[in-house]
Design an enzyme around this catalytic site. Structure first.
Site, short mmCIF file in Angstrom:
data_model
loop_
_atom_site.label_atom_id
_atom_site.label_comp_id
_atom_site.label_asym_id
_atom_site.label_seq_id
_atom_site.Cartn_x
_atom_site.Cartn_y
_atom_site.Cartn_z
CG ASP A 80 -2.08 -0.97 1.05
OD1 ASP A 80 -2.33 -1.42 -0.08
OD2 ASP A 80 -2.74 -1.29 2.07
CD GLU A 84 1.73 0.70 9.78
OE1 GLU A 84 1.88 -0.53 9.88
OE2 GLU A 84 2.29 1.51 10.55
#
Length: 875
Positions: A80, A84
């Site tokens: 993504d 994170e």
């Protein structure tokens, strides 16, 4: 052939179709390793080196990636497009390098904001290296959260028995909720009156006007304080003549808001659709990862964890074209709209949340989506479309009215608004905008300046000021965003953690802090105030963002934090419990000592009349007790009703409800340390029964008390086994039992009314779900893999509900937690907390087994471990 690593299997399936046979797309299923949930995983004395562990499920996925890499040309990390995601790519690469699976193969990092064929192919054509400043920011955040929790939580457990753990962001969010509750408790209502006149124009059209001044004095909201004052003014107006002094029609423009960010989407979905923050993100995740549209599989929205408010230029152009086709050219503004975020600490790197293709109209997508997905997609589509539409033209009319009664006079005002051109409102109306329209009073009839108005009626209505409202999930998220606390990706998990720890509950979508939560936050405010201050937490977030931008070194931030934080914790370790209780008595005054109706001192024991009430700490948490203990045995739950105690049933002082018809013993109601209960008889042999959840002591009567004391109740013999089915209420709620197995009932009332047919059905439904609450060890519902210290971690369904098991450690799952959704990280945290709360260090199953082996086999321990999953870094 290239190996592509993404986060989810759904995304892997979609992207594989786009890339074709020259690529193998595999999913990491999120993070592949994490800090072990035990002390020592982050070592400040070793320059903040960290130990990472790979759980068994992730180990298998990494093995699949290693296997695929053997025959590949290179590795493409496509996780993504946020902090994170960057960290997951870094973790995957680190592990693969340790396994010597990379060699001379090329490694690329690609990001795409939407899962569409064009977006993915464009990303593949523009690879880059892993963004190490983003990884450093992740490492700093992870270390900060770990050091905060694992350093402060043990202090909580020692000083406040029954408390759960503390969190760097969660504690500050809890403080917001607790502070609002304290405001509500301190609030003193004030009476005030509003006066309005129902008037008619010469054309017999009625409308309402509100009084704004009397005898030249402007009226504030609270200026008319009582019925006498309101009656006197109403009498003056009832004898007055009314005239329209002026009529002003003012055109105004209302502009659309930007497309959704994570925070604004959660707020709108809560206000308009009734979705919780976590539910909103679950649905958005599916819309982002890709839906089967019949002829293709594609993501319907862009990445949903963002605080950016801009759309890509090509998306803006596509939106303008769709507006022209769907609404007409007059709805397309001359120039595209540009938005700048107002959120503190916002990062503009990501687009706002928008449809990947504006031509996919919500009504056309309904057949491919379930009801919740369709509603959320429609909300996102409409908001994004509206953001590029023309402003709404509204005409707001204000009428000033004079009331004359001899020498006295008053001024009244009527307002209304008319939408002349709906503009963006034709696509999207925010629920808050609807409230604004209502306040304008709707449309007024034709009123001309100077004309006489007929009085129909004068209304005087009583009101009282209201305390500030409790936070909802949506308003709390909005406040956290305004203060710069947390990040878009953390809001939902922060709220879920607070609920799971039973620090707050949600009632009618309002967040209510539990006594346990208020106790914890009061302790932190009293002894660690700096670390739950809003500005401090926001400043730390700003430093993390500066690390992301490469402006700060992550270990410098950790050193500055740890030096002061460790000193604060170290200085509190020797604090006496009496000092803690004194501080909490002051901090939680309204909760511990609620005011009494008779005005007496709420800190004096109403049972003995001489003792002082104070917080006490017991095995199961805090309660209120008397200083004259053991002579006076008055106790009350923290946050419990004082009214019941004042009626004579506090502590062990009984309230007589009647006699038992068979034994002639007294049936009494009592309010003890662990809550209200009923009792038959006296002494050690007396039978007691706690009141089930939802039952109030004030409304308990003789009949209900007898029913409670009669439990467990025999329902009837099972038609197949011939064995008795019984109904009862246990520690974890109402239940049925039959032949050693248990089944939950929905409500306590059902225990007293359920018949044999219904009971057999409930038991059959329970058995159909598989083994659970029976004799012996319950079957595992889910295998989570190996514990770092050896032994398998499983999720099981026991007599008192689902729990995590590791060896002899059983940790009950929080209320509402889906057993199938438990992750290894959550399980390890629950196991560590359970073991820590018992104050003993438990031997792992592997170590326990090793201890029983003959001494001759000790040499085996000298062999180096070939497949250790824990690795040490000092980056």
């Amino acid at each position: 052939m290239n190996v592509v690593v993404v986060e989810s299997p759904a995304k892997a399936k979609t992207i594989n179709k786009y890339l074709g046979s020259g690529y193998t797309v595999l999913a990491s299923f999120g993070h592949v390793r994490d800090l072990p949930a035990k002390d020592g995983s982050v070592r400040p004395d070793d320059d903040f080196s960290m130990s990472w562990e790979v759980d068994s499920a992730s180990a298998k996925r990494l093995s699949d990636i290693v296997k695929a890499l053997k025959d590949s040309d290179g590795l493409i990390l496509a996780t993504d497009p946020d902090r994170e995601g960057e960290a997951i790519s870094w973790h995957v690469l680190e592990v693969l390098q340790q396994k010597k699976a990379i060699g001379k193969k090329t490694v690329k990092r690609v990001v795409f904001n939407a899962i569409t064929k064009n977006a993915v192919l464009e990303a593949m054509a523009s690879p880059r290296d892993i963004d190490m400043p983003l990884v450093d920011a992740y490492l700093a955040r992870r270390a900060l959260d770990y050091l905060f929790g694992f350093t402060l939580s043990p202090v909580l457990w020692r000083k406040l028995p029954g408390a759960r753990s503390a969190g760097r962001v969660q504690s500050v969010a809890l403080r917001l909720v607790a502070d609002r509750e304290a405001e509500i408790e301190r609030f003193v209502r004030e009476e005030y009156w509003n006066i309005a006149a129902l008037l008619k124009t010469p054309r017999n059209d009625g409308f309402e006007a509100r009084l704004v001044s009397v005898d030249g004095k402007k009226l504030g909201k609270l200026d008319i304080k009582n019925a006498e004052q309101a009656g006197e003014i109403r009498g003056m107006l009832e004898g007055a003549s009314f005239k329209a002094a002026s009529v002003e029609a003012k055109p105004i423009k209302r502009s659309p808001g930007p497309p959704f960010t994570t925070s604004s989407l959660q707020q709108a979905a809560s206000g308009q659709l009734g979705y919780s923050a976590s539910r909103t993100m679950q649905i958005a995740q599916k819309l982002y990862e890709g839906m089967d549209l019949g002829t293709e599989t594609a993501g319907l929205i862009t990445y949903m964890r963002t605080d950016g408010v801009q759309m890509a230029p090509e998306a803006v152009q596509a939106a303008r074209q769709t507006i022209g086709k769907v609404f007409g050219d007059r709805y397309v503004p001359e120039k595209p709209r540009f938005y700048a975020t107002k959120a503190k600490n916002a990062q503009e790197a990501h687009e706002a949340i928008r449809p990947t293709d504006f031509n996919r109209h919500p009504k056309d997508m309904k057949k491919f989506l379930d009801a919740d997905q369709a509603r959320l997609y429609e909300l996102i589509w409409k908001r994004a479309i509206a953001s590029q539409m023309q402003s709404a033209d509204i005409e707001r009319t204000t009428v000033e009215i004079e009331a004359q009664n001899g020498p006295r006079f008053g001024q009244l005002r009527a307002t209304g608004s008319v939408i002349r051109f709906d503009g963006f409102l034709g696509a999207y109306t925010d629920h808050r905008e609807e409230e604004d329209v209502d306040e304008d009073g709707g449309r007024l009839p034709e009123i001309r300046a100077g004309e006489v108005l007929a009085r129909e009626k004068i209304n005087a209505t009583q009101h009282s000021t209201e305390p500030p409202p409790r936070y909802s999930e949506a308003t709390l998220i909005k406040k956290m965003e305004e203060l710069g606390i947390g990040r878009p990706s953390t809001y939902a998990s922060t709220l879920a953690t607070l609920r799971d720890r039973e620090y707050l509950t949600i009632d009618k979508r309002k967040l209510i802090p539990e006594a346990k939560g208020r106790l914890v936050i009061a302790f932190l405010e009293s002894f660690f105030k700096r670390y739950v201050e809003y500005d401090f937490t926001a400043a730390l977030e700003e430093k993390l963002d500066e690390i992301s931008d490469g402006k700060l070194k992550w270990k410098d931030v950790l050193r500055a934090f740890w030096t002061d934080f460790f000193g604060s914790v170290d200085g509190i370790k020797e604090l006496r419990v009496t000092n803690v209780l004194d501080a909490l008595n002051d901090q939680l005054g309204p909760l511990v000592f609620p005011p009494r109706e008779d005005g007496s001192d709420p800190r004096i024991c109403q049972l003995c009349g001489t003792g002082n009430l104070s917080l006490k700490l017991g095995k199961y948490g805090a309660f209120v007790g008397c200083s004259n203990y053991p002579e006076c045995k008055f106790t009350r739950q923290l946050g419990g009703s004082e009214a019941a105690n004042e009626n004579g049933n506090g502590g062990d002082e009984p309230k007589l409800l009647g006699k038992d018809p068979y034994t002639d013993e007294d049936i009494t109601a009592r309010n003890g340390r662990f809550g209200p209960y009923v009792q038959r008889g006296d002494g050690k042999e007396a039978k007691r029964a706690s009141l089930p959840k939802g039952w109030m002591l004030d409304s308990l009567d003789h009949e209900k008390a007898l029913a409670l004391l009669s439990l467990p109740r025999d329902v009837g013999q099972h038609p197949e086994t011939g064995k008795m089915i019984s109904a009862g209420i246990g520690r974890y709620g109402p239940y049925l039992t039959h032949d050693g197995s248990y089944a939950n009932l929905e409500s306590a009332d059902e225990v007293f009314t359920i018949g044999l047919n219904r009971a057999v059905t409930v038991i059959a439904e329970k058995q159909a779900k598989g083994p659970g609450r029976g004799r012996g060890t319950p079957a595992a519902l889910k295998d989570l893999g190996e514990h770092p210290d050896g032994g398998v971690i499983t999720v099981r369904d026991g007599k008192y509900g689902p729990y995590v098991n590791w060896g002899k450690v059983n940790a009950t799952l929080p209320k509402g937690k889906d057993p199938a959704g438990v992750t290894v990280e959550e399980a390890l945290a629950m196991i560590a907390e359970k073991a820590g709360s018992k104050g003993t260090k438990k031997a792992s199953p592997k170590k326990a087994a090793a201890a029983k082996k003959p001494a001759a086999k000790k040499t085996a321990a000298k062999k180096p471990a070939a497949k250790k999953t824990a690795t040490k870094i000092a980056s």
